[in-house]
Scaffold this motif. Structure first.
Motif, PDB file in Angstrom:
ATOM      1  N   THR A 132      52.665 -84.244 -17.498  1.00 44.56           N
ATOM      2  CA  THR A 132      52.787 -84.230 -18.953  1.00 44.56           C
ATOM      3  C   THR A 132      53.573 -85.430 -19.471  1.00 44.56           C
ATOM      4  OG1 THR A 132      52.686 -81.815 -18.949  1.00 44.56           O
ATOM      5  CG2 THR A 132      53.515 -82.862 -20.938  1.00 44.56           C
ATOM      6  N   VAL A 133      54.653 -85.788 -18.782  1.00 47.56           N
ATOM      7  CA  VAL A 133      55.440 -86.938 -19.213  1.00 47.56           C
ATOM      8  C   VAL A 133      54.597 -88.211 -19.135  1.00 47.56           C
ATOM      9  CG1 VAL A 133      57.378 -88.433 -18.592  1.00 47.56           C
ATOM     10  CG2 VAL A 133      57.706 -85.972 -18.697  1.00 47.56           C
ATOM     11  N   ALA A 134      53.846 -88.366 -18.065  1.00 52.47           N
ATOM     12  CA  ALA A 134      52.993 -89.544 -17.917  1.00 52.47           C
ATOM     13  C   ALA A 134      51.926 -89.594 -19.006  1.00 52.47           C
ATOM     14  CB  ALA A 134      52.336 -89.542 -16.543  1.00 52.47           C
ATOM     15  N   ALA A 135      51.345 -88.429 -19.325  1.00 47.52           N
ATOM     16  CA  ALA A 135      50.359 -88.380 -20.408  1.00 47.52           C
ATOM     17  C   ALA A 135      51.008 -88.753 -21.734  1.00 47.52           C
ATOM     18  CB  ALA A 135      49.740 -86.991 -20.489  1.00 47.52           C
ATOM     19  N   GLY A 136      52.267 -88.359 -21.913  1.00 43.73           N
ATOM     20  CA  GLY A 136      52.987 -88.727 -23.127  1.00 43.73           C
ATOM     21  C   GLY A 136      53.115 -90.230 -23.262  1.00 43.73           C
ATOM     22  N   PHE A 137      53.443 -90.908 -22.170  1.00 46.83           N
ATOM     23  CA  PHE A 137      53.499 -92.371 -22.187  1.00 46.83           C
ATOM     24  C   PHE A 137      52.146 -92.946 -22.595  1.00 46.83           C
ATOM     25  CE2 PHE A 137      57.251 -92.425 -19.158  1.00 46.83           C
ATOM     26  CZ  PHE A 137      58.077 -93.185 -19.974  1.00 46.83           C
ATOM     27  N   SER A 138      51.081 -92.440 -21.983  1.00 45.04           N
ATOM     28  CA  SER A 138      49.745 -92.961 -22.252  1.00 45.04           C
ATOM     29  C   SER A 138      49.351 -92.767 -23.710  1.00 45.04           C
ATOM     30  CB  SER A 138      48.730 -92.273 -21.325  1.00 45.04           C
ATOM     31  OG  SER A 138      47.481 -92.914 -21.364  1.00 45.04           O
ATOM     32  N   ILE A 139      49.705 -91.625 -24.267  1.00 42.99           N
ATOM     33  CA  ILE A 139      49.401 -91.358 -25.682  1.00 42.99           C
ATOM     34  C   ILE A 139      50.184 -92.297 -26.593  1.00 42.99           C
ATOM     35  CG2 ILE A 139      49.706 -89.672 -27.539  1.00 42.99           C
ATOM     36  CD1 ILE A 139      49.024 -87.499 -25.450  1.00 42.99           C
ATOM     37  N   LEU A 140      51.476 -92.448 -26.349  1.00 45.91           N
ATOM     38  CA  LEU A 140      52.301 -93.313 -27.193  1.00 45.91           C
ATOM     39  C   LEU A 140      51.824 -94.763 -27.135  1.00 45.91           C
ATOM     40  CD1 LEU A 140      55.911 -91.946 -26.500  1.00 45.91           C
ATOM     41  CD2 LEU A 140      54.467 -91.525 -28.491  1.00 45.91           C
ATOM     42  N   GLU A 141      51.467 -95.226 -25.934  1.00 39.25           N
ATOM     43  CA  GLU A 141      50.976 -96.599 -25.811  1.00 39.25           C
ATOM     44  C   GLU A 141      49.620 -96.756 -26.499  1.00 39.25           C
ATOM     45  OE1 GLU A 141      52.634 -99.298 -24.401  1.00 39.25           O
ATOM     46  OE2 GLU A 141      54.294 -97.876 -24.472  1.00 39.25           O
ATOM     47  N   SER A 142      48.780 -95.731 -26.439  1.00 35.25           N
ATOM     48  CA  SER A 142      47.479 -95.778 -27.120  1.00 35.25           C
ATOM     49  C   SER A 142      47.668 -95.812 -28.630  1.00 35.25           C
ATOM     50  CB  SER A 142      46.635 -94.566 -26.714  1.00 35.25           C
ATOM     51  OG  SER A 142      46.352 -94.565 -25.333  1.00 35.25           O
ATOM     52  N   GLN A 143      48.627 -95.053 -29.131  1.00 30.13           N
ATOM     53  CA  GLN A 143      48.919 -95.068 -30.562  1.00 30.13           C
ATOM     54  C   GLN A 143      49.322 -96.467 -31.021  1.00 30.13           C
ATOM     55  OE1 GLN A 143      52.020 -92.124 -30.870  1.00 30.13           O
ATOM     56  NE2 GLN A 143      50.601 -90.444 -31.215  1.00 30.13           N
TER      57      GLN A 143
END
Length: 454
Positions: A132-143
């Motif tokens: 989940t933490v890794a997915a959070g990074f990916s989402i924030l960078e995509s934003q």
């Protein structure tokens, strides 16, 4: 691999392999090229695009090593060898795999996760995290990337639309078949799996005073394509002399292991997941917004609405177009369309999207693309049904019901992410953050993709 296990690729992907067995200078001609040469219409590529005909011998060898036998070998070696030669086993669980075990165990996701963690640790796994933490990074960078692309759209013809990059089946198709038509448009944020790999082999290894080669990192995922993603060249660290992900196992592979060992779920200890920051306490599973996957579309949509137009979007409303797996979302103000995003799942719908791209008829600024119909929960590593590779619809529905029962988390307010940006990555805009969280996708097609009648 999106739709068939490696051991059954030929059986389940017969249509694909029949069309992809023609080789030219050691490279496979795609089904589209062969059908164009024959004057016939190409088939719908609803089956796996990473079949035996498209995977190199080297890739096949590396993928073949990602299995239960390899895990058992490591476990047996740890029991026999000197402690100095031990491998520390770390398992990272994809959130979309957890509903599978909840259904199979007949438990809620939280308790099923604790039971699964208990089973893995009983084998000799030292740390069990979720991604989940890794997915959070990916989402924030995509934003962040979407906002940057949107702001340069008038002087950069390749800025928009932006395509999401978390699905390895889609990425392989884009690089090998579509090439420069779409690769410049793919978001450069790494997938959650690969960010988790960096986190484990770099940050967590350092925190535990371990060298990266002493850590054997396993990802438990819902789809077979993740095995192929793990062996990509750019996901090997020459600095660490290690792959970020050593092995990918599917949900079904782990469950089969449990059945072969005649494991009684009731007798398993309930063990909480480990926390990436080493904190003590139960880390209950959560999900990000989205129907059956990580929710990139919804998170980017809400962020862009606020960042670009000052609008707060509390609920995202999907409009179904061709089918449930081709939907769009629109942001309007005073009758004016400000943003138009789409979610496109499954290769039949991806083909429709590509046809529109070729004709210049894509109104979307962002498209969330996933190769599996129904999204990640329907990955064939856990939802495989009949011999034709069609998913078990009843199982998928049960998994969806379980998944949406999870509490929704927002990466923007996750304190662990803010801590890791500073302690691990030295800031959001640092070179270290760019190296760990971003990558590039390349045109690997042999020639510009021909015009195709889809």
């Amino acid at each position: 691999m999106s739709e068939a296990a490696p051991a059954k690729r030929k059986e389940k992907c017969e249509n694909c392999t029949n069309q992809c067995n023609k080789k030219n200078d050691g490279v496979v001609a795609t089904a589209e090229e062969q059908h164009e040469a024959s004057g016939r219409s190409p088939p719908l590529l609803s089956a796996c695009l990473s079949c035996d005909g498209c995977v190199s011998e080297e890739e096949s060898l590396k993928i073949g090593q990602q299995n239960l036998e390899e895990i058992n070998r490591i476990l047996a070696l740890n029991k026999k060898c000197d402690a100095a030669e031990h491998k520390v086993l770390v398992v990272s669980l994809c959130p979309q795999s957890l509903p599978f075990f909840a259904v199979k165990f007949d438990l809620d996701i939280a308790e099923a996760t604790r039971k699964l963690c208990g089973f893995l640790k009983s084998l000799g796994v030292q740390y069990v995290f979720d991604t989940t933490v890794a997915a959070g990074f990916s989402i924030l960078e995509s934003q962040r990337e979407f906002v940057q692309r949107y702001r340069r759209r008038h002087h950069d013809s390749q800025a928009l639309p932006m395509f999401t990059s978390s699905c390895p089946g889609w990425i392989r198709y884009a690089e090998r078949v579509l090439g420069n038509l779409v690769t410049p448009h793919i978001c450069t944020a790494r997938s959650p799996q690969q960010i988790m790999g960096c986190l484990v082999k770099d940050y967590i290894s350092q925190q535990q005073k371990l060298s990266a080669e002493k850590v054997f990192h396993v990802v438990l995922a819902p789809c077979f394509d993740k095995k192929l993603e793990a062996v990509r060249e750019e996901f090997y660290s020459s600095l660490l002399d290690s792959r970020y992900v050593d092995c990918v196992l599917t949900s079904a592979e782990v469950y089969d292991m449990m059945e072969r060992r005649k494991v009684s779920v009731a007798e398993l200890d309930s063990v909480p997941l480990d926390h990436v920051l080493g904190e003590v306490g139960d880390t209950a599973p959560v999900r990000y917004e989205g129907r059956t996957s990580e929710g990139f579309l919804e998170h980017v949509f809400k962020h862009a609405a606020k960042e670009l137009f000052g609008l707060d979007v509390t609920e995202v409303t999907y409009k179904t177009l061709r089918n449930r797996d081709f939907q769009e979302v629109t942001l309007e103000r005073d009758g004016e369309t400000l943003l138009q995003f789409a979610a496109v799942y499954g290769f039949r719908n991806i083909q429709t999207l590509v046809q529109r791209i070729r004709k210049g008829r894509v109104p979307y600024q962002l498209v969330e693309v996933l190769s599996c119909p129904g999204g990640c929960l329907s990955g064939r590593g856990q939802a495989g049904g009949d011999a034709a590779g069609r998913p078990d619809k009843a199982l998928v529905q049960q998994m969806e019901d379980a998944y949406i029962s999870l509490p929704v988390a927002l990466p923007e307010v996750n304190p662990a992410l803010h801590t890791l940006y500073q302690e691990w990555l030295e800031g959001q805009d640092s070179a270290r953050a760019g190296a760990a969280l971003r990558t590039q996708y390349r045109d690997l097609s042999r020639a510009p993709a021909p015009h195709m009648q889809w």
